[in-house]
Write an enzyme that holds these catalytic residues in place. Structure first.
Site, PDB file in Angstrom:
ATOM      1  CB  SER A 175       1.326   4.706   6.748  1.00 30.73           C
ATOM      2  OG  SER A 175       0.942   5.728   5.844  1.00 30.73           O
TER       3      SER A 175
ATOM      4  N   GLY B 159       0.795  -1.212   0.000  1.00 27.11           N
ATOM      5  CA  GLY B 159       0.000   0.000   0.000  1.00 27.11           C
ATOM      6  C   GLY B 159       0.836   1.275   0.000  1.00 27.11           C
ATOM      7  CG  HIS B 160      -1.218   4.961   0.600  1.00 24.04           C
ATOM      8  ND1 HIS B 160      -2.327   4.155   0.707  1.00 24.04           N
ATOM      9  CD2 HIS B 160      -1.313   5.822   1.634  1.00 24.04           C
ATOM     10  CE1 HIS B 160      -3.042   4.515   1.735  1.00 24.04           C
ATOM     11  NE2 HIS B 160      -2.452   5.526   2.333  1.00 24.04           N
ATOM     12  CG  ASN B 161       2.215   7.140   2.439  1.00 25.36           C
ATOM     13  OD1 ASN B 161       2.592   7.624   1.380  1.00 25.36           O
ATOM     14  ND2 ASN B 161       1.186   7.637   3.108  1.00 25.36           N
TER      15      ASN B 161
END
Length: 359
Positions: free
Chosen positions: A278, A258-260
């Site tokens: 994250s 996922g993002h980050n």
């Protein structure tokens, strides 16, 4: 291409016995090996298979009596799977991508193509892309604007590399992978139901209509050197900072990052692992198949998670985890033992209840 036994042994750093000039063209399982194959029998349990096949040479365990096994030559591998890694590297011809740029590919004039690059048909390369020396790009790959691909990289059929993605040296990307799609980031104008139940652990005072507003992804994806990315892997771009995959990390097929997310060096993420936005993963972490990692948590260095483990809270370095939710391996084993005893325990309780009721 054929290789002689002596050359194979030298390349593997292993000892051989018998006819070192004997030539082999490939490798095979013992019972299926022919006279031109090197039989892979790195464990005594595979010895019976040699009699069923027709191999003249084999990769054997140390101390094996190769002559009694009817062989003309043998290579001895103290660590069988490590020897197989070197052997398969020697015998793998790699994908057939012709040197140069295929005329049916489209490359923006501002892109910089390194010396020795090989680009197959139906590839599209956007503005400002930098492609390293000896990089190989198979058919139907798209590389969006501003991406940077390191030297000796191999990107296979149908992979997608998004804008501004940075990929290091010697990276291998398998077919269908998508690197740098938008992150799954949405917010509601008011406090959402998800936020409310996170705070209250399930209690909702009111259920009301809500709509989702997109948070755009301004970051990209940064991938280190010697990374391998499996088929149909998806790595989302970061919201502000880049999503990062560290040097030497290997991602199996169907992994989703996922993002980050920040993944450290030399990690191993097996098939269908999902890492939510994250999360931070340390170095040398192993996540077995179908593991899940919650958003915004940290997994320390050298953590090992068994198959289908779901990690909802921070995991300290060196911990071995298993289960849903994740607990220490030894705790999970005890829990499973107790679970198997429940039917007998229930029967005992029922019997005790009958005695009490009669008294």
């Amino acid at each position: 291409m054929s290789h002689c036994i002596a050359d194979i042994a030298a390349a593997l750093g292993a000892e051989f016995a018998g006819n070192g000039a004997l030539m082999v063209r490939g490798a095979a399982e013992p019972q299926q090996a022919g006279p031109d194959d090197l039989a892979l029998a790195v464990n005594p349990k595979y010895a019976d298979g040699l009699a069923q096949g027709g191999a003249r040479a084999a990769l054997l365990w140390p101390g094996a009596d190769w002559q009694t096994l009817g062989l003309q030559a043998a290579i001895f591998a103290p660590r069988g799977r490590l020897a197989m890694a070197g052997l398969t590297r020697m015998l793998d011809p790699g994908p057939a991508i012709a040197p140069g740029i295929h005329p049916m590919s489209v490359i923006d004039p501002t892109a910089q193509i390194g010396a020795g690059a090989a680009i197959g048909p139906f590839v599209t390369i956007g503005a400002g892309v930098i492609l390293g020396t000896n990089a190989r790009i198979a058919s139907h790959v798209s590389i969006a604007e501003g991406a940077q691909i390191g030297p000796e990289a191999l990107i296979l059929q149908g992979a997608r590399v998004g804008a501004r993605v940075q990929i290091g040296a010697r990276v291998i990307i398998q077919p269908g992978a998508v690197i740098g799609a938008d992150g799954f980031s949405f917010v509601t104008p008011e406090k959402s139901g998800v936020e409310e139940i996170r705070e209250t652990l399930g209690q909702r005072d009111e259920i009301r209509a809500q709509s989702w507003t997109r948070i755009h992804s301004l970051g990209a994806v940064s991938i280190g050197d010697d990374v391998e990315i499996g088929a149909n892997v998806c790595i989302d771009r970061g919201t502000i900072r880049d999503t990062r995959i560290g040097n030497g990390t290997k991602l199996d097929n169907l992994v989703h990052i996922g993002h980050n997310v920040q993944v450290g060096d030399d990690c191993l993420l097996c098939g269908q692992v999902g890492v939510a936005g994250s999360a931070r993963i340390g170095n040398r972490v192993v996540l077995a198949g179908q593991c899940g990692v919650n958003d915004n948590i940290f997994i320390g260095d050298d953590v090992i998670c068994g198959g289908a483990t779901k990690v909802f809270t921070n995991a300290p370095a060196g911990r071995v985890l298993l289960g849903y939710p994740a607990v220490k391996l030894e705790t999970h084993v005890e829990m499973q033992k107790a679970l198997r005893r429940l039917p007998r325990l229930a029967a005992k309780v029922a019997a005790i209840e009958k005695v009490i009721q009669k008294s």
